[in-house]
Enzyme design. Structure first.
Site, PDB file in Angstrom:
ATOM      1  N   GLU A 106       0.821  -1.211   0.000  1.00  0.00           N
ATOM      2  CA  GLU A 106       0.000   0.000   0.000  1.00  0.00           C
ATOM      3  C   GLU A 106       0.856   1.263   0.000  1.00  0.00           C
ATOM      4  O   GLU A 106       0.388   2.343   0.309  1.00  0.00           O
ATOM      5  CB  GLU A 106      -0.959  -0.012   1.201  1.00  0.00           C
ATOM      6  CG  GLU A 106      -1.922  -1.194   1.126  1.00  0.00           C
ATOM      7  CD  GLU A 106      -3.113  -1.078   2.058  1.00  0.00           C
ATOM      8  OE1 GLU A 106      -3.172  -0.129   2.865  1.00  0.00           O
ATOM      9  OE2 GLU A 106      -3.998  -1.943   1.976  1.00  0.00           O
ATOM     10  N   LYS A 121     -15.778  -1.569   2.881  1.00  0.00           N
ATOM     11  CA  LYS A 121     -15.110  -1.932   1.634  1.00  0.00           C
ATOM     12  C   LYS A 121     -16.187  -2.546   0.735  1.00  0.00           C
ATOM     13  O   LYS A 121     -16.634  -3.670   0.990  1.00  0.00           O
ATOM     14  CB  LYS A 121     -14.036  -2.986   1.894  1.00  0.00           C
ATOM     15  CG  LYS A 121     -12.814  -2.514   2.682  1.00  0.00           C
ATOM     16  CD  LYS A 121     -12.002  -3.742   3.134  1.00  0.00           C
ATOM     17  CE  LYS A 121     -10.605  -3.378   3.609  1.00  0.00           C
ATOM     18  NZ  LYS A 121      -9.954  -4.543   4.273  1.00  0.00           N
TER      19      LYS A 121
HETATM   20  P1  PGA Z   1      -6.628  -6.115   2.356  1.00  0.00           P
HETATM   21  O1  PGA Z   1      -6.176  -5.275   3.618  1.00  0.00           O
HETATM   22  O2  PGA Z   1      -7.147  -5.216   1.312  1.00  0.00           O
HETATM   23  O3  PGA Z   1      -5.365  -6.841   1.955  1.00  0.00           O
HETATM   24  O4  PGA Z   1      -7.668  -7.104   2.860  1.00  0.00           O
HETATM   25  C1  PGA Z   1      -6.680  -4.040   3.976  1.00  0.00           C
HETATM   26  C2  PGA Z   1      -7.081  -4.013   5.437  1.00  0.00           C
HETATM   27  O5  PGA Z   1      -6.919  -4.999   6.176  1.00  0.00           O
HETATM   28  O6  PGA Z   1      -7.606  -2.999   5.890  1.00  0.00           O
HETATM   29 ZN    ZN Z   2      -7.991  -4.065   7.980  1.00  0.00          ZN
END
Ligand code: PGA
Ligand code: ZN
Length: 424
Positions: free
Chosen positions: A202, A335
């Site tokens: 990230e 998400k």
């Molecule tokens: P991921 O991680 O997109 O790899 O699931 C992001 C998070 O845990 O916030």
């Molecule tokens: Zn997370």
């Protein structure tokens, strides 16, 4: 009404296939979207459809692409594209499974978002205005500086050490403040002789440190070096991502860096000590996804800060309702690809706000150059946005979009001031 869909196999920021698609209406309006993909996924998330076999190590999405142009198009053809709920319900019903796994949650979300973009085009509105129906604010950013866990080859056990520029007056100032912290952190790490290999998934640093707590010391030193006042100008957020180091068989949590095994209560105690010693305003996934007892303990001991459920809630209205009923956590990470469609993610935001839970809209570790997430953060008034670092184009695409919206709306929109658990 929706007339055609063309989908394609795109690549995400880890170089893995993901689904992109364009929805076209009979009147010629078009909407396009590419969807992201996680690495530290919760087991209760919606299910992406992957091809398996040889191509791309099994990660290919040709079947999902074919489903988008086939069964899913058949389900939404003729529906008014501005009727997002109806479009999304048709997608879910065509799939028929709870987790979207038959036709692919990746294909379903791609169409859901592309439809929203087409609807915005029909109405001649920017996406943030088209998806909004009330108060709009610019989100307070939560930005990754140091990475561990699944995003940095497990150099640390805790997944993300992030900062929140709580003293910023504008979104542009918020981003600039964090860029200063990122640069200062690099200097601090170099001074300490820490080593790291390039950047994490990230965009954060992925240093080898002797303990998880040391990451907090590094951040504090970076605040000093950047002449920022901890607590006033800048604060810390942590994504523990505890599901990743939890053993379901004996219920313990294991930190490899420190060769330390803990029960839920000990992990909560450790996090409480961190919060007492450092300006921590938010802790995400302090406990594992199904450790509801541990989560209750955490909420009792750490309820004065923001306790954010990611793998715990997986953006699911049902799991979120359970959390609210049982007084677990006080904020939800949102998400859209964890749940499948924009309508369901939006519903989760509404449920959270009605219960006084804060919302943090979040990208995935596997992202793309697409930036629809930024518009959702503004239009849905989520208050906070978590994307990753201030570098890597799949991250900056979203920050840049918010910067653009701030400039466009000027004094008509303000930067959100989250309560970080103090309101609950
Ligand atoms: P991921 O991680 O997109 O790899 O699931 C992001 C998070 O845990 O916030
Ligand atoms: Zn997370």
């Amino acid at each position: 009404p929706i007339e055609t869909i063309t989908a394609f196999e795109a690549l995400d920021s880890r170089g893995r296939p993901t689904v992109g698609c364009t929805v076209v209406t009979r009147g010629g309006a078009r909407g396009r979207a590419i969807v992201p993909s996680g690495a530290s996924t919760g087991s209760h998330e919606a299910r992406e459809l992957r091809d398996g076999g040889e191509r791309y190590g099994g990660y290919g999405v040709r079947r999902a692409v074919a489903n988008a142009e086939g069964e899913l198009l058949d389900a939404v053809r003729g529906i008014d594209v501005t009727d997002q709920d109806v479009v999304d319900r048709a997608l879910r019903e065509a799939d028929g499974t709870a987790d979207g796994g038959r036709l692919g949650a990746n294909a379903i979300l791609a169409i859901s978002v592309a439809a929203a973009q087409a609807a915005a085009a029909v109405r001649r509105l920017p996406l943030y205005a088209a998806v909004g129906d009330g108060l709009m604010t610019l989100p307070m950013p939560m930005i990754n500086i140091i990475s561990g866990g699944a995003h940095a080859a497990r150099a640390l056990d805790v997944q993300d050490f992030l900062v929140v520029p709580v003293g910023a007056a504008t979104f542009a100032e918020a981003i600039e403040t964090v860029a200063r912290v990122r640069a200062a952190t690099g200097d601090v790490l170099r001074d300490r002789g820490a080593t790291w290999a390039l950047v994490a998934d990230e965009g954060g640093y992925g240093p080898q440190l002797s303990s998880n707590r040391e990451a907090l010391e590094v951040l504090s030193a970076a605040f000093d070096r950047a002449h920022l006042i901890p607590g006033d100008d800048i604060a810390i957020a942590i994504d523990v991502a505890a599901t990743q180091f939890h053993s379901a068989s004996d219920g313990t949590y294991h930190w490899q860096t420190e060769d330390r095994r803990m029960r839920s209560a000990e992990l909560v105690e450790e996090l409480a000590a961190w919060s007492a010693d450092f300006p921590v305003v938010s802790i995400e996934d302090a406990l594992a996804e199904d450790d509801w007892d541990g989560w209750r303990t955490a909420t009792e001991h750490l309820g004065g800060i923001q306790l954010l459920g990611d793998d715990l809630f997986v953006t699911s209205p049902d799991r979120l309702r359970r959390g609210i009923a049982e007084d677990v956590a006080n904020a939800v990470l949102v998400k859209p690809n964890q749940i499948g469609t924009l309508s369901e993610a939006r519903e989760a935001v509404g449920i959270a706000h009605a219960a006084g839970y804060a919302t943090v809209l979040s990208a995935r570790s596997g992202e793309t150059e697409d930036h629809w997430l930024a518009d959702l953060a503004v239009g849905w008034n989520t208050g906070q946005l978590k994307i990753g670092s201030t570098m890597r184009s799949e991250r900056t695409a979203k920050w840049n979009r918010v910067l653009e919206i701030e400039r466009e709306l000027g004094d008509d929109i303000a930067l959100a001031r989250p309560m970080f658990g103090r309101g609950s």
